[in-house]
Design an enzyme around this catalytic site. Structure first.
Site, PDB file in Angstrom:
ATOM      1  N   CYS A  56       1.117  -1.282   0.122  1.00  0.00           N
ATOM      2  CA  CYS A  56      -0.097  -0.246   0.082  1.00  0.00           C
ATOM      3  C   CYS A  56       1.173   1.173   0.409  1.00  0.00           C
ATOM      4  O   CYS A  56       0.496   2.351  -0.342  1.00  0.00           O
ATOM      5  CB  CYS A  56      -1.274   0.217   1.242  1.00  0.00           C
ATOM      6  SG  CYS A  56       0.275   0.311   2.373  1.00  0.00           S
ATOM      7  N   HIS A 306      -1.685   0.271   7.497  1.00  0.00           N
ATOM      8  CA  HIS A 306      -2.308   0.352   6.184  1.00  0.00           C
ATOM      9  C   HIS A 306      -2.336   2.421   5.948  1.00  0.00           C
ATOM     10  O   HIS A 306      -2.351   2.530   6.620  1.00  0.00           O
ATOM     11  CB  HIS A 306      -3.623  -0.151   6.235  1.00  0.00           C
ATOM     12  CG  HIS A 306      -4.580  -0.792   5.299  1.00  0.00           C
ATOM     13  ND1 HIS A 306      -3.664  -0.859   3.184  1.00  0.00           N
ATOM     14  CD2 HIS A 306      -5.454  -0.070   4.490  1.00  0.00           C
ATOM     15  CE1 HIS A 306      -4.399  -1.320   2.693  1.00  0.00           C
ATOM     16  NE2 HIS A 306      -5.327  -0.470   3.711  1.00  0.00           N
TER      17      HIS A 306
END
Length: 463
Positions: A56, A306
Site C-alpha cells: 500500500c 495501512h
C-alpha cells in the site's frame, strides 16, 4: 517505438537499492507480500487492488495520483459516475501511466529517468544488466567461475521457485530516458510489465534508481532503517513520503526542523496529493500544511498499519496557503517543541520572516503589548489575533467525500469500490476518541469539527 538508450546502473547501485529497500537481508515471506502487479478492480475500473499487506506504500500514492487526474478531468457538478465506472481499459491504463510518470517526475534528481524491467519479461532492445556481472546473462560474460556457479545455482533454484527474490534480482535490467514523454511512450508499449507479477516492485525500483543513491542517502534520516519493515512488510514513512512528495524524508512536517541541534528533514513544498494520519491524533507526529493542504483534494490516509485514500471533487477544500496559514507555520517553526508560544526575544525574527515591520522600536512596542505581564513569552493566539485576525472561511459547510481501500479483505463483500459519504463541518470541534471510528478521528486532524455520514451506512475501514 520510444527512443531509449541502454543505461546499466553502476555495479554498486543494485546492492545499495536492495539494502535501502529490504535491509541487510531480504526475507522471502516479506518479499512475497510485495509480489503483485498494478491490477484494477472488476467492480471499480479505476481502483487498484491490493492482495497482501505492505505494498500500500506504493499502491495508495499511485491511486491518489489516478484520482487527482479524475478530479481534474471531471467537473464536481457534472461528475458522471456511470462514465467513470464504465471506463474502458485503454483509458484506465493511460491514467495509471500518467500517475506513474508524475511520481517519477517528483523523484527525478536531474540526471535521467531510469526504468527497471526483468530480462525474462519480454524482448527489450539493447538489454543491459542492472548491477554487477554476477547478474549478467550475456553469453560473453567475463564473470568468474564463482559467479557462474552462483548463476547455475540460482537458475536451478528458480526452476523450483521462479518467483523468489533471488531470481527477481538476478533478472533486473535498466533503460534510461531523457524525459517523461519517452517514459510514457515506453510504458504504453509495455503496459503488461506493470500488470505482471512484479509490476509494483519494478516501478518502485524505477523510482529509487531515478532518484539515485546519493539523493536517497542525503534525504533518509537513518540509512540503516530499510524502506520495508523486515517483520511485517509495511512501508516506512520515508518510502511513503518519497511516493507522495518525491522526497524520501522521515518526517511529515513542513521544511527541515532543528530539534536540540539535530536537523530533521521534512516536506519542502505543497504537494499534488496530501497525507493525513491517525498517528497525529496519537501525537506521534505533526503533519504540516504542505501535506494536509495539498494542491488537489486527495489525501492518503494512514492508520497504524495501512494506507487508504480519501478524495472529493470539491476543489474548494484545498488552496494555496493563506497569509494566516503562512504566519502560523512560520511562528511554529520557532516553536519546535509545540508549546504554542515562543520566547519574546524571538518576536523580531518571526516578524522579519513574515515581512512585517520589524524595526527594533516597533518590535519593542509589540513585545510589551503581546507580553503585557512580562512573562518572557509570546502566545501564538495573541500573535495571530494581533497581526492576522480571523480570515473569511472559504471551505463549504457540507461536501461529498469518497474513500478508497485497495486491500480486498478490508472491503465489504471483498469488492474494491469507492465508498461515498457526506461531510458536515459543525460550528464546534467534535474531537473523536472512539476507537471504533478511526476514520473520523483521522479526518479531525484536518477538520476538527467534521462529521460524516456514509451512504452505505457503514464506516469504511482505515485498515
Amino acid at each position: 517505438m520510444a527512443a531509449q538508450a541502454s543505461s546499466p546502473v553502476p555495479p554498486p547501485d543494485l546492492d545499495e537499492i536492495i539494502k535501502i529497500m529490504w535491509g541487510n537481508e531480504v526475507k522471502e515471506e516479506v518479499f512475497q507480500r510485495w509480489k503483485q502487479g498494478f491490477k484494477f478492480s472488476p467492480d471499480e475500473p479505476t481502483a487498484l487492488m491490493q492482495h497482501e499487506g505492505g505494498p500500500c506504500a506504493v499502491i495508495a500514492p499511485v491511486q491518489a495520483h489516478i484520482l487527482k487526474s479524475l478530479i481534474n478531468d471531471f467537473s464536481p457538478k457534472t461528475t458522471n459516475w456511470t462514465e467513470i465506472r464504465q471506463m474502458e481499459s485503454d483509458r484506465v491504463s493511460k491514467l495509471l501511466i500518467r500517475a506513474l510518470c508524475e511520481i517519477l517526475s517528483q523523484a527525478y534528481a536531474g540526471n535521467k529517468y531510469i526504468l527497471v524491467y526483468m530480462s525474462d519479461s519480454e524482448a527489450h532492445d539493447q538489454k543491459q544488466p542492472l548491477g554487477s556481472p554476477s547478474v549478467s546473462t550475456a553469453p560473453d560474460s567475463t564473470a568468474t567461475s564463482t559467479f557462474e556457479t552462483a548463476e547455475q545455482q540460482s537458475a536451478k533454484k528458480s526452476a523450483e521457485n521462479p518467483k523468489d527474490h533471488s531470481y527477481f534480482h538476478s533478472q533486473l535490467r535498466a533503460l534510461s530516458f531523457e524525459c517523461t514523454e519517452e517514459v510514457e511512450a515506453y510504458y504504453l508499449e509495455r503496459i503488461d510489465t506493470l500488470r505482471e507479477t512484479f509490476g509494483v516492485l519494478l516501478f518502485l525500483y524505477s523510482v529509487l534508481c531515478t532518484k539515485g543513491i546519493e539523493a536517497l542517502h542525503c534525504e533518509v534520516t537513518d540509512p540503516s532503517e530499510p524502506f520495508v519493515d523486515s517483520e511485517f512488510g509495511y512501508g516506512s514513512q520515508s518510502l511513503i513520503n518519497l511516493m507522495i512528495s518525491g522526497r524520501a524524508v522521515a518526517h511529515v512536517w513542513n521544511y527541515d526542523q532543528d530539534i536540540c541541534g539535530l536537523k530533521l528533514k521534512g516536506v519542502n513544498k505543497q504537494c499534488q496529493v496530501g497525507f493525513m494520519t491517525l498517528l497525529e491524533h496519537l501525537r506521534y507526529c505533526e503533519v504540516g500544511s504542505f501535506l494536509k493542504n495539498p494542491i488537489n483534494p486527495v489525501w492518503v490516509l494512514g492508520s497504524e498499519t495501512h494506507l487508504t485514500v480519501l478524495f472529493s471533487f470539491e476543489k474548494r477544500l484545498v488552496s494555496a496557503e493563506t497569509p494566516s496559514e503562512v504566519a502560523r507555520r512560520v511562528f511554529k517553526s520557532y516553536d519546535p517543541e509545540g508549546n504554542n508560544f515562543i520566547s519574546s526575544e524571538l518576536l523580531q525574527d518571526v516578524m522579519s520572516s513574515l515581512d512585517l515591520v520589524s524595526d527594533p522600536e516597533y518590535v519593542d512596542i509589540m513585545r510589551k503589548k503581546l507580553d503585557s505581564e512580562n512573562l518572557g513569552i509570546i502566545l501564538l493566539s495573541a500573535f495571530m489575533d494581533e497581526f492576522f485576525p480571523e480570515e473569511a472561511v472559504t471551505i463549504p459547510d457540507t461536501f461529498p467525500v469518497y474513500h478508497y481501500n485497495g486491500l480486498i479483505r478490508s472491503c465489504p463483500n471483498n469488492k474494491v469500490v469507492y465508498q461515498e459519504g457526506n461531510a458536515v463541518l459543525l460550528e464546534t470541534n467534535m474531537a473523536s476518541v472512539l476507537e471504533s471510528n478511526s476514520m473520523l478521528t483521522c479526518l479531525q486532524t484536518k477538520w476538527p469539527s467534521i462529521e460524516l455520514q456514509w451512504v452505505s451506512g457503514v464506516t469504511p475501514s482505515l485498515n
